[in-house]
Enzyme design. Structure first.
Site, PDB file in Angstrom:
ATOM      1  N   GLU A 200      61.264  15.421  25.850  1.00  0.00           N
ATOM      2  CA  GLU A 200      60.039  15.120  24.528  1.00  0.00           C
ATOM      3  C   GLU A 200      60.172  17.007  23.832  1.00  0.00           C
ATOM      4  O   GLU A 200      59.397  17.023  23.918  1.00  0.00           O
ATOM      5  CB  GLU A 200      58.993  14.358  24.540  1.00  0.00           C
ATOM      6  CG  GLU A 200      58.572  13.662  25.662  1.00  0.00           C
ATOM      7  CD  GLU A 200      57.647  13.348  25.421  1.00  0.00           C
ATOM      8  OE1 GLU A 200      56.657  13.746  25.308  1.00  0.00           O
ATOM      9  OE2 GLU A 200      57.696  11.223  26.035  1.00  0.00           O
ATOM     10  N   GLU A 391      60.735   7.322  29.690  1.00  0.00           N
ATOM     11  CA  GLU A 391      59.511   7.286  30.525  1.00  0.00           C
ATOM     12  C   GLU A 391      59.094   6.143  29.952  1.00  0.00           C
ATOM     13  O   GLU A 391      59.084   6.014  28.963  1.00  0.00           O
ATOM     14  CB  GLU A 391      58.620   8.720  30.412  1.00  0.00           C
ATOM     15  CG  GLU A 391      59.170   9.777  31.375  1.00  0.00           C
ATOM     16  CD  GLU A 391      58.245  10.964  30.892  1.00  0.00           C
ATOM     17  OE1 GLU A 391      57.467  10.588  29.937  1.00  0.00           O
ATOM     18  OE2 GLU A 391      58.289  11.935  31.244  1.00  0.00           O
TER      19      GLU A 391
HETATM   20  C1  BGC Z   1      55.323  13.009  29.646  1.00  0.00           C
HETATM   21  C2  BGC Z   1      54.567  13.554  30.785  1.00  0.00           C
HETATM   22  C3  BGC Z   1      53.439  13.076  30.789  1.00  0.00           C
HETATM   23  C4  BGC Z   1      53.235  11.645  30.056  1.00  0.00           C
HETATM   24  C5  BGC Z   1      51.959  11.557  30.535  1.00  0.00           C
HETATM   25  C6  BGC Z   1      55.174  12.584  28.887  1.00  0.00           C
HETATM   26  O1  BGC Z   1      55.151  12.370  27.484  1.00  0.00           O
HETATM   27  O2  BGC Z   1      57.038  13.646  29.544  1.00  0.00           O
HETATM   28  O3  BGC Z   1      54.665  14.910  31.736  1.00  0.00           O
HETATM   29  O4  BGC Z   1      52.801  13.388  32.032  1.00  0.00           O
HETATM   30  O5  BGC Z   1      54.139  11.334  29.447  1.00  0.00           O
HETATM   31  O6  BGC Z   1      51.125  12.342  28.837  1.00  0.00           O
END
Ligand code: BGC
Length: 480
Positions: A200, A391
Protein backbone atom coordinates in the site's frame (compact mmCIF):
# COMPACT_ATOMS: atom_id res chain seq x y z
CA UNK A 1 14.98 -40.64 -2.02
CA UNK A 2 12.24 -42.69 -0.37
CA UNK A 3 13.90 -42.27 3.01
CA UNK A 4 14.00 -38.47 2.51
CA UNK A 5 10.33 -38.36 1.63
CA UNK A 6 9.54 -40.44 4.68
CA UNK A 7 11.58 -38.09 6.88
CA UNK A 8 9.90 -35.01 5.39
CA UNK A 9 6.48 -36.48 5.97
CA UNK A 10 7.38 -37.38 9.52
CA UNK A 11 8.59 -33.83 10.23
CA UNK A 12 5.36 -32.42 8.73
CA UNK A 13 3.17 -34.80 10.67
CA UNK A 14 4.91 -34.11 13.98
CA UNK A 15 4.74 -30.33 13.45
CA UNK A 16 1.03 -30.60 12.82
CA UNK A 17 0.63 -32.78 15.85
CA UNK A 18 2.52 -30.16 17.90
CA UNK A 19 0.40 -27.36 16.49
CA UNK A 20 -2.77 -29.22 17.36
CA UNK A 21 -1.52 -29.89 20.88
CA UNK A 22 -0.74 -26.23 21.38
CA UNK A 23 -3.99 -25.08 19.86
CA UNK A 24 -6.58 -27.84 20.21
CA UNK A 25 -9.70 -27.75 18.10
CA UNK A 26 -12.50 -26.28 20.17
CA UNK A 27 -15.79 -28.10 20.55
CA UNK A 28 -17.92 -24.96 20.41
CA UNK A 29 -20.46 -25.16 17.63
CA UNK A 30 -19.40 -23.06 14.71
CA UNK A 31 -21.90 -23.90 12.11
CA UNK A 32 -22.64 -20.73 10.29
CA UNK A 33 -21.16 -21.19 6.83
CA UNK A 34 -22.98 -19.31 4.10
CA UNK A 35 -20.63 -21.02 1.60
CA UNK A 36 -18.16 -23.84 1.34
CA UNK A 37 -14.45 -23.65 0.68
CA UNK A 38 -14.99 -25.51 -2.57
CA UNK A 39 -17.36 -22.77 -3.83
CA UNK A 40 -14.26 -20.60 -4.29
CA UNK A 41 -12.54 -23.14 -6.53
CA UNK A 42 -9.78 -25.68 -6.14
CA UNK A 43 -6.93 -23.29 -6.85
CA UNK A 44 -8.17 -20.44 -4.68
CA UNK A 45 -5.49 -19.50 -2.12
CA UNK A 46 -6.38 -18.93 1.51
CA UNK A 47 -3.83 -17.04 3.53
CA UNK A 48 -2.98 -14.93 6.53
CA UNK A 49 -1.10 -11.65 6.12
CA UNK A 50 1.41 -10.11 8.53
CA UNK A 51 4.09 -7.41 8.45
CA UNK A 52 7.59 -7.33 9.92
CA UNK A 53 7.40 -4.26 12.17
CA UNK A 54 3.97 -5.17 13.49
CA UNK A 55 4.97 -8.61 14.77
CA UNK A 56 8.72 -9.26 14.88
CA UNK A 57 10.00 -7.23 17.83
CA UNK A 58 13.78 -7.79 18.29
CA UNK A 59 14.21 -4.25 17.02
CA UNK A 60 17.91 -4.02 17.83
CA UNK A 61 18.92 -7.67 17.95
CA UNK A 62 21.48 -9.62 15.91
CA UNK A 63 22.76 -6.65 13.95
CA UNK A 64 19.46 -5.11 12.87
CA UNK A 65 19.68 -1.39 12.09
CA UNK A 66 17.00 1.10 13.13
CA UNK A 67 14.00 1.70 10.89
CA UNK A 68 11.85 4.81 10.63
CA UNK A 69 9.26 3.11 12.83
CA UNK A 70 11.84 2.57 15.59
CA UNK A 71 12.69 6.26 15.44
CA UNK A 72 9.10 7.42 15.15
CA UNK A 73 7.82 5.36 18.06
CA UNK A 74 10.79 6.15 20.31
CA UNK A 75 11.08 9.86 19.58
CA UNK A 76 7.59 11.23 18.97
CA UNK A 77 4.39 11.21 20.97
CA UNK A 78 2.29 10.18 18.03
CA UNK A 79 1.41 6.62 19.04
CA UNK A 80 -1.90 6.67 20.89
CA UNK A 81 -0.91 4.35 23.73
CA UNK A 82 2.76 5.49 23.68
CA UNK A 83 3.79 1.99 22.70
CA UNK A 84 6.23 0.73 20.09
CA UNK A 85 7.16 -2.40 18.19
CA UNK A 86 10.30 -3.18 20.24
CA UNK A 87 8.79 -6.52 21.29
CA UNK A 88 5.41 -6.66 19.52
CA UNK A 89 4.48 -10.37 19.16
CA UNK A 90 8.11 -11.42 19.51
CA UNK A 91 7.69 -13.29 16.25
CA UNK A 92 11.49 -13.18 15.93
CA UNK A 93 11.59 -15.85 18.63
CA UNK A 94 8.13 -17.39 18.18
CA UNK A 95 8.14 -17.78 14.40
CA UNK A 96 8.19 -21.59 14.45
CA UNK A 97 5.08 -22.02 16.60
CA UNK A 98 3.30 -19.03 15.00
CA UNK A 99 3.76 -20.52 11.54
CA UNK A 100 2.62 -23.91 12.87
CA UNK A 101 -0.50 -22.11 14.00
CA UNK A 102 -1.17 -20.85 10.47
CA UNK A 103 -1.00 -24.47 9.33
CA UNK A 104 -3.16 -25.69 12.19
CA UNK A 105 -5.84 -23.20 11.12
CA UNK A 106 -5.78 -24.81 7.66
CA UNK A 107 -4.50 -21.87 5.61
CA UNK A 108 -2.31 -22.39 2.52
CA UNK A 109 -0.31 -19.17 2.56
CA UNK A 110 1.77 -17.22 5.04
CA UNK A 111 2.26 -13.62 3.92
CA UNK A 112 5.06 -11.76 5.72
CA UNK A 113 7.42 -8.90 4.94
CA UNK A 114 11.17 -8.43 5.11
CA UNK A 115 12.49 -5.88 7.53
CA UNK A 116 14.87 -4.01 5.24
CA UNK A 117 17.14 -2.83 8.06
CA UNK A 118 17.40 -6.36 9.49
CA UNK A 119 18.98 -7.45 6.20
CA UNK A 120 20.77 -4.20 5.34
CA UNK A 121 21.23 -2.27 8.60
CA UNK A 122 21.76 1.02 6.78
CA UNK A 123 19.55 0.17 3.83
CA UNK A 124 22.43 -0.07 1.35
CA UNK A 125 25.90 -1.59 1.44
CA UNK A 126 26.79 -4.14 4.09
CA UNK A 127 24.56 -7.16 4.46
CA UNK A 128 23.71 -8.57 7.88
CA UNK A 129 24.01 -12.35 7.56
CA UNK A 130 21.90 -12.96 10.67
CA UNK A 131 19.09 -10.97 9.11
CA UNK A 132 19.22 -13.08 5.96
CA UNK A 133 19.30 -16.22 8.12
CA UNK A 134 16.16 -15.22 9.99
CA UNK A 135 14.06 -15.09 6.82
CA UNK A 136 15.57 -18.40 5.67
CA UNK A 137 14.25 -19.87 8.89
CA UNK A 138 10.81 -18.35 8.33
CA UNK A 139 10.68 -19.61 4.74
CA UNK A 140 11.99 -23.06 5.63
CA UNK A 141 9.47 -23.40 8.42
CA UNK A 142 6.68 -22.64 5.94
CA UNK A 143 8.02 -25.14 3.44
CA UNK A 144 8.44 -27.92 5.97
CA UNK A 145 4.77 -27.45 6.95
CA UNK A 146 3.68 -27.33 3.31
CA UNK A 147 2.66 -23.67 3.55
CA UNK A 148 3.46 -21.22 0.76
CA UNK A 149 5.66 -18.31 1.85
CA UNK A 150 4.50 -15.06 0.18
CA UNK A 151 6.90 -12.24 1.08
CA UNK A 152 6.27 -8.55 0.63
CA UNK A 153 9.56 -6.80 -0.01
CA UNK A 154 8.52 -3.62 1.78
CA UNK A 155 5.84 -3.04 4.40
CA UNK A 156 6.61 0.50 5.65
CA UNK A 157 9.73 0.02 7.82
CA UNK A 158 12.30 1.98 5.84
CA UNK A 159 15.87 1.92 7.23
CA UNK A 160 16.42 5.13 9.21
CA UNK A 161 19.70 5.73 7.42
CA UNK A 162 17.83 6.06 4.12
CA UNK A 163 15.31 8.39 5.73
CA UNK A 164 18.23 10.57 6.77
CA UNK A 165 18.90 10.93 3.05
CA UNK A 166 15.29 11.93 2.33
CA UNK A 167 13.60 8.52 2.25
CA UNK A 168 10.80 8.14 -0.29
CA UNK A 169 11.14 11.79 -1.29
CA UNK A 170 14.64 11.16 -2.66
CA UNK A 171 14.73 9.78 -6.21
CA UNK A 172 17.75 7.65 -5.28
CA UNK A 173 15.30 5.34 -3.54
CA UNK A 174 14.62 3.76 -6.91
CA UNK A 175 18.21 2.44 -6.87
CA UNK A 176 18.22 1.61 -3.15
CA UNK A 177 15.00 -0.35 -3.53
CA UNK A 178 16.36 -2.07 -6.62
CA UNK A 179 19.48 -3.14 -4.73
CA UNK A 180 17.40 -4.53 -1.88
CA UNK A 181 15.12 -6.36 -4.33
CA UNK A 182 18.17 -7.89 -6.00
CA UNK A 183 19.49 -9.13 -2.68
CA UNK A 184 16.30 -10.79 -1.48
CA UNK A 185 15.35 -12.30 -4.83
CA UNK A 186 18.81 -13.82 -5.30
CA UNK A 187 18.87 -15.07 -1.73
CA UNK A 188 15.41 -16.61 -1.55
CA UNK A 189 14.37 -16.96 -5.21
CA UNK A 190 15.07 -20.69 -5.35
CA UNK A 191 12.62 -21.39 -2.56
CA UNK A 192 10.08 -18.60 -2.95
CA UNK A 193 7.94 -18.16 -6.07
CA UNK A 194 5.21 -15.73 -4.98
CA UNK A 195 6.33 -12.16 -4.44
CA UNK A 196 4.76 -8.81 -3.65
CA UNK A 197 6.78 -5.66 -4.20
CA UNK A 198 5.27 -3.41 -1.60
CA UNK A 199 2.41 -2.81 0.77
CA UNK A 200 0.00 0.00 0.00
CA UNK A 201 2.03 2.93 -1.26
CA UNK A 202 -1.12 5.02 -0.72
CA UNK A 203 -0.94 4.57 3.03
CA UNK A 204 2.72 5.27 3.67
CA UNK A 205 2.81 8.22 1.25
CA UNK A 206 -0.33 9.91 2.57
CA UNK A 207 0.09 9.11 6.28
CA UNK A 208 3.89 9.43 6.28
CA UNK A 209 4.51 12.44 4.02
CA UNK A 210 1.27 14.44 3.96
CA UNK A 211 -0.61 13.76 7.18
CA UNK A 212 2.41 13.25 9.43
CA UNK A 213 0.57 10.49 11.29
CA UNK A 214 2.89 7.65 10.39
CA UNK A 215 6.66 7.45 10.15
CA UNK A 216 8.54 9.49 9.08
CA UNK A 217 5.92 12.05 10.19
CA UNK A 218 6.36 14.59 7.38
CA UNK A 219 3.76 17.14 6.37
CA UNK A 220 4.69 18.44 2.95
CA UNK A 221 3.00 18.54 -0.45
CA UNK A 222 6.30 18.45 -2.26
CA UNK A 223 7.56 15.42 -0.35
CA UNK A 224 4.21 13.72 -0.83
CA UNK A 225 4.24 14.21 -4.62
CA UNK A 226 7.76 12.83 -4.79
CA UNK A 227 7.05 9.91 -2.48
CA UNK A 228 4.03 8.93 -4.60
CA UNK A 229 5.97 8.94 -7.83
CA UNK A 230 9.03 7.21 -6.43
CA UNK A 231 7.02 4.46 -4.81
CA UNK A 232 5.13 3.91 -8.07
CA UNK A 233 8.47 3.77 -9.91
CA UNK A 234 9.78 1.22 -7.42
CA UNK A 235 6.77 -0.99 -8.10
CA UNK A 236 7.58 -1.10 -11.82
CA UNK A 237 11.35 -1.36 -11.47
CA UNK A 238 11.27 -3.93 -8.70
CA UNK A 239 8.58 -5.98 -10.48
CA UNK A 240 10.96 -6.31 -13.44
CA UNK A 241 13.85 -7.33 -11.18
CA UNK A 242 11.80 -10.08 -9.55
CA UNK A 243 10.78 -11.39 -12.94
CA UNK A 244 14.35 -11.48 -14.20
CA UNK A 245 15.89 -12.94 -11.02
CA UNK A 246 13.34 -15.57 -10.02
CA UNK A 247 12.50 -18.38 -12.38
CA UNK A 248 8.73 -18.97 -12.67
CA UNK A 249 7.93 -16.14 -10.30
CA UNK A 250 4.37 -15.05 -9.62
CA UNK A 251 4.90 -11.30 -9.34
CA UNK A 252 2.48 -8.91 -7.68
CA UNK A 253 2.23 -5.85 -5.56
CA UNK A 254 -0.49 -4.58 -3.24
CA UNK A 255 -2.72 -1.54 -3.39
CA UNK A 256 -5.07 -0.22 -0.79
CA UNK A 257 -8.43 0.41 -2.38
CA UNK A 258 -11.83 1.55 -1.22
CA UNK A 259 -15.11 2.12 -2.98
CA UNK A 260 -16.10 5.79 -2.89
CA UNK A 261 -19.71 6.91 -3.11
CA UNK A 262 -21.01 10.47 -3.23
CA UNK A 263 -23.09 11.63 -0.29
CA UNK A 264 -25.93 12.18 -2.76
CA UNK A 265 -26.26 12.64 -6.50
CA UNK A 266 -25.59 16.41 -6.49
CA UNK A 267 -22.99 17.21 -9.10
CA UNK A 268 -20.51 18.65 -6.61
CA UNK A 269 -20.59 15.54 -4.43
CA UNK A 270 -20.28 13.25 -7.43
CA UNK A 271 -17.20 15.23 -8.45
CA UNK A 272 -15.88 14.97 -4.87
CA UNK A 273 -16.26 11.19 -5.06
CA UNK A 274 -14.26 11.10 -8.29
CA UNK A 275 -11.49 13.08 -6.64
CA UNK A 276 -11.33 10.88 -3.56
CA UNK A 277 -11.35 7.80 -5.78
CA UNK A 278 -8.39 9.26 -7.69
CA UNK A 279 -6.60 10.15 -4.45
CA UNK A 280 -7.05 6.75 -2.78
CA UNK A 281 -7.11 4.33 -5.68
CA UNK A 282 -6.18 5.56 -9.14
CA UNK A 283 -3.09 7.55 -8.14
CA UNK A 284 -1.32 4.28 -7.41
CA UNK A 285 -3.01 1.80 -9.71
CA UNK A 286 -3.32 3.71 -12.97
CA UNK A 287 0.40 4.40 -13.52
CA UNK A 288 1.24 0.74 -12.89
CA UNK A 289 -1.12 -0.46 -15.58
CA UNK A 290 0.13 2.13 -18.08
CA UNK A 291 -2.65 4.72 -17.78
CA UNK A 292 -0.47 7.44 -16.25
CA UNK A 293 -1.66 9.70 -13.41
CA UNK A 294 -5.40 10.49 -13.13
CA UNK A 295 -5.08 14.07 -14.39
CA UNK A 296 -8.81 14.21 -15.21
CA UNK A 297 -9.51 14.29 -11.47
CA UNK A 298 -8.10 17.72 -10.66
CA UNK A 299 -5.13 20.02 -10.15
CA UNK A 300 -3.30 17.93 -7.56
CA UNK A 301 -3.02 15.05 -9.99
CA UNK A 302 -1.95 17.33 -12.82
CA UNK A 303 0.78 18.72 -10.59
CA UNK A 304 2.07 15.25 -9.78
CA UNK A 305 2.01 14.26 -13.43
CA UNK A 306 3.72 17.47 -14.61
CA UNK A 307 6.71 16.81 -12.37
CA UNK A 308 7.36 13.40 -13.88
CA UNK A 309 10.18 13.08 -16.43
CA UNK A 310 8.53 11.71 -19.59
CA UNK A 311 10.86 8.71 -19.79
CA UNK A 312 9.46 7.51 -16.45
CA UNK A 313 6.01 6.68 -17.77
CA UNK A 314 7.20 3.58 -19.54
CA UNK A 315 9.10 2.41 -16.44
CA UNK A 316 6.08 2.85 -14.20
CA UNK A 317 4.19 0.28 -16.18
CA UNK A 318 4.61 -3.38 -15.40
CA UNK A 319 2.45 -6.36 -16.28
CA UNK A 320 2.06 -7.83 -12.83
CA UNK A 321 0.86 -11.43 -12.67
CA UNK A 322 -1.53 -10.40 -9.95
CA UNK A 323 -2.70 -7.29 -8.16
CA UNK A 324 -2.93 -7.58 -4.38
CA UNK A 325 -6.15 -5.86 -3.36
CA UNK A 326 -6.50 -4.60 0.23
CA UNK A 327 -9.83 -3.35 1.45
CA UNK A 328 -11.35 -2.52 4.81
CA UNK A 329 -14.18 -0.05 4.36
CA UNK A 330 -15.89 2.37 1.98
CA UNK A 331 -15.77 6.15 1.72
CA UNK A 332 -18.67 8.57 1.44
CA UNK A 333 -17.60 11.75 -0.31
CA UNK A 334 -18.83 15.28 0.00
CA UNK A 335 -17.48 18.36 -1.59
CA UNK A 336 -15.71 20.82 0.66
CA UNK A 337 -15.05 24.43 -0.04
CA UNK A 338 -11.71 24.73 1.73
CA UNK A 339 -8.73 22.71 0.63
CA UNK A 340 -6.75 20.65 1.94
CA UNK A 341 -5.69 18.66 -0.98
CA UNK A 342 -8.72 18.08 -3.18
CA UNK A 343 -11.73 20.06 -1.93
CA UNK A 344 -13.45 16.86 -0.94
CA UNK A 345 -13.72 14.89 2.23
CA UNK A 346 -15.10 11.71 3.71
CA UNK A 347 -18.17 11.81 5.94
CA UNK A 348 -17.35 9.53 8.90
CA UNK A 349 -19.83 6.72 9.67
CA UNK A 350 -20.81 8.13 13.07
CA UNK A 351 -21.99 11.33 11.40
CA UNK A 352 -24.11 9.30 9.02
CA UNK A 353 -25.87 7.39 11.78
CA UNK A 354 -24.22 4.05 11.04
CA UNK A 355 -25.09 1.76 14.00
CA UNK A 356 -22.18 1.30 16.44
CA UNK A 357 -21.95 -2.44 15.86
CA UNK A 358 -21.23 -1.68 12.21
CA UNK A 359 -18.24 0.52 13.06
CA UNK A 360 -14.92 -1.09 13.87
CA UNK A 361 -12.44 -0.07 16.56
CA UNK A 362 -10.64 1.90 13.85
CA UNK A 363 -13.79 3.95 13.27
CA UNK A 364 -14.31 2.30 9.89
CA UNK A 365 -17.72 1.34 8.59
CA UNK A 366 -18.30 -2.36 7.97
CA UNK A 367 -19.22 -2.38 4.30
CA UNK A 368 -19.31 -5.75 2.55
CA UNK A 369 -21.21 -4.06 -0.26
CA UNK A 370 -18.36 -1.55 -0.67
CA UNK A 371 -16.00 -4.53 -0.92
CA UNK A 372 -18.13 -6.05 -3.68
CA UNK A 373 -18.28 -2.73 -5.53
CA UNK A 374 -14.54 -2.07 -5.41
CA UNK A 375 -13.86 -5.61 -6.66
CA UNK A 376 -16.25 -4.96 -9.54
CA UNK A 377 -14.62 -1.59 -10.21
CA UNK A 378 -11.18 -3.18 -10.38
CA UNK A 379 -12.70 -5.89 -12.55
CA UNK A 380 -13.22 -3.26 -15.25
CA UNK A 381 -9.44 -2.92 -15.68
CA UNK A 382 -8.52 -5.34 -18.50
CA UNK A 383 -4.84 -4.76 -17.59
CA UNK A 384 -5.28 -6.58 -14.25
CA UNK A 385 -4.70 -10.23 -15.03
CA UNK A 386 -5.79 -11.62 -11.67
CA UNK A 387 -6.52 -10.28 -8.23
CA UNK A 388 -5.74 -11.65 -4.85
CA UNK A 389 -7.24 -10.02 -1.79
CA UNK A 390 -4.01 -9.70 0.15
CA UNK A 391 -5.62 -8.01 3.18
CA UNK A 392 -9.10 -7.80 4.64
CA UNK A 393 -10.19 -7.92 8.26
CA UNK A 394 -11.57 -5.97 11.19
CA UNK A 395 -10.64 -4.78 14.67
CA UNK A 396 -13.34 -5.28 17.28
CA UNK A 397 -13.18 -5.21 21.05
CA UNK A 398 -12.31 -8.69 22.26
CA UNK A 399 -12.88 -10.08 25.73
CA UNK A 400 -11.31 -13.21 27.08
CA UNK A 401 -13.66 -15.53 28.96
CA UNK A 402 -12.01 -18.59 30.45
CA UNK A 403 -9.48 -18.63 27.67
CA UNK A 404 -12.12 -18.20 24.94
CA UNK A 405 -12.78 -15.21 22.73
CA UNK A 406 -16.26 -15.23 21.25
CA UNK A 407 -15.71 -12.67 18.51
CA UNK A 408 -19.05 -13.03 16.75
CA UNK A 409 -18.77 -9.62 15.10
CA UNK A 410 -15.53 -10.61 13.41
CA UNK A 411 -17.00 -13.92 12.21
CA UNK A 412 -19.95 -12.10 10.75
CA UNK A 413 -17.58 -9.58 9.12
CA UNK A 414 -15.73 -12.41 7.38
CA UNK A 415 -18.95 -14.18 6.41
CA UNK A 416 -20.34 -11.06 4.79
CA UNK A 417 -17.16 -9.94 3.09
CA UNK A 418 -16.45 -13.42 1.75
CA UNK A 419 -20.03 -13.80 0.48
CA UNK A 420 -19.54 -10.59 -1.47
CA UNK A 421 -16.19 -11.71 -2.82
CA UNK A 422 -17.84 -14.90 -3.99
CA UNK A 423 -20.62 -12.96 -5.67
CA UNK A 424 -18.07 -10.80 -7.56
CA UNK A 425 -16.10 -13.90 -8.50
CA UNK A 426 -19.18 -15.72 -9.76
CA UNK A 427 -19.95 -12.66 -11.87
CA UNK A 428 -16.59 -13.00 -13.58
CA UNK A 429 -14.14 -10.90 -11.55
CA UNK A 430 -10.83 -12.78 -11.57
CA UNK A 431 -10.08 -13.23 -7.89
CA UNK A 432 -7.81 -16.10 -7.01
CA UNK A 433 -7.19 -15.77 -3.30
CA UNK A 434 -8.09 -14.21 0.02
CA UNK A 435 -5.66 -13.40 2.82
CA UNK A 436 -7.03 -12.20 6.11
CA UNK A 437 -5.61 -9.32 8.07
CA UNK A 438 -4.32 -10.70 10.32
CA UNK A 439 -3.00 -13.82 11.99
CA UNK A 440 -2.63 -12.39 15.48
CA UNK A 441 -3.21 -9.12 17.32
CA UNK A 442 -0.21 -6.88 16.82
CA UNK A 443 1.19 -3.35 16.80
CA UNK A 444 -1.38 -1.34 14.86
CA UNK A 445 0.88 1.59 13.84
CA UNK A 446 -0.24 4.98 15.23
CA UNK A 447 -3.06 3.25 17.13
CA UNK A 448 -0.67 1.15 19.22
CA UNK A 449 -1.94 -2.16 20.60
CA UNK A 450 -5.59 -1.26 21.27
CA UNK A 451 -7.25 -2.29 18.01
CA UNK A 452 -7.07 -6.05 17.71
CA UNK A 453 -7.32 -7.41 14.18
CA UNK A 454 -6.12 -10.97 14.81
CA UNK A 455 -8.02 -14.21 14.51
CA UNK A 456 -5.64 -15.22 17.29
CA UNK A 457 -5.59 -13.24 20.53
CA UNK A 458 -2.24 -12.21 21.95
CA UNK A 459 -1.72 -11.50 25.62
CA UNK A 460 1.13 -9.03 25.25
CA UNK A 461 2.29 -9.50 28.85
CA UNK A 462 2.89 -13.22 28.50
CA UNK A 463 3.00 -13.59 24.68
CA UNK A 464 0.41 -16.31 25.05
CA UNK A 465 -1.66 -16.97 21.90
CA UNK A 466 -5.34 -17.93 22.12
CA UNK A 467 -7.38 -18.77 19.06
CA UNK A 468 -10.47 -16.63 18.78
CA UNK A 469 -13.74 -18.13 17.57
CA UNK A 470 -13.07 -16.47 14.21
CA UNK A 471 -9.85 -18.50 13.96
CA UNK A 472 -11.78 -21.68 14.73
CA UNK A 473 -14.37 -20.65 12.17
CA UNK A 474 -11.66 -20.47 9.49
CA UNK A 475 -10.16 -23.72 10.70
CA UNK A 476 -13.44 -25.46 10.13
CA UNK A 477 -14.24 -23.71 6.83
CA UNK A 478 -10.84 -24.51 5.38
CA UNK A 479 -10.64 -28.01 6.83
CA UNK A 480 -13.44 -29.39 4.66
C1 BGC B 1 -1.89 -2.30 6.49
C2 BGC B 1 -1.68 -3.05 7.77
C3 BGC B 1 -2.59 -2.48 8.85
C4 BGC B 1 -4.03 -2.63 8.40
C5 BGC B 1 -5.05 -2.15 9.41
C6 BGC B 1 -3.34 -2.08 6.16
O1 BGC B 1 -3.49 -0.96 5.39
O2 BGC B 1 -1.26 -2.94 5.44
O3 BGC B 1 -0.34 -2.96 8.12
O4 BGC B 1 -2.39 -3.07 10.08
O5 BGC B 1 -4.18 -1.85 7.23
O6 BGC B 1 -4.91 -0.80 9.66
Amino acid sequence: MKRRKFLNNTVKASSLFLANQLYPFSNIPINEFPFKKSDFGKNFKWGVATASYQIEGAWNVDGKGPSIWDTFTHNTKKIKDKSNGDVACDFYNNYASDIALVKALNFDVFRFSFSWSRILPTGIGDINQKGLDFYHKVIDRCLELDLEPWPTIYHWDLPQHLQDKGGWANRDIINWFGEFTNIVTREYGDKVKNWMVMNEAASFCAAGYLGGLHAPGKISYKKFYDAVHHSNMCNGVSGRIIRSEVANANVGTTISCSYVEPKNQKKKHVRAAQKIDAFLNRLYLDPLVGRGYPTDAGKLFEKISDRVPSEDFQKLKFDFDFMGVQNYSRFIARSFIVPPVIHAFHVPPKKRGVPPDQITEMGWEVSPDGFYKILKQLGTYPEIKRMIVTENGAAFKDTVNNGKIHDKQRISFFQNYLSNLLKAKQEGVKIDGYFIWTLMDNFEWAEGYRPRFGIVYVDFKTQKRMIKDSGLWFQELLGE
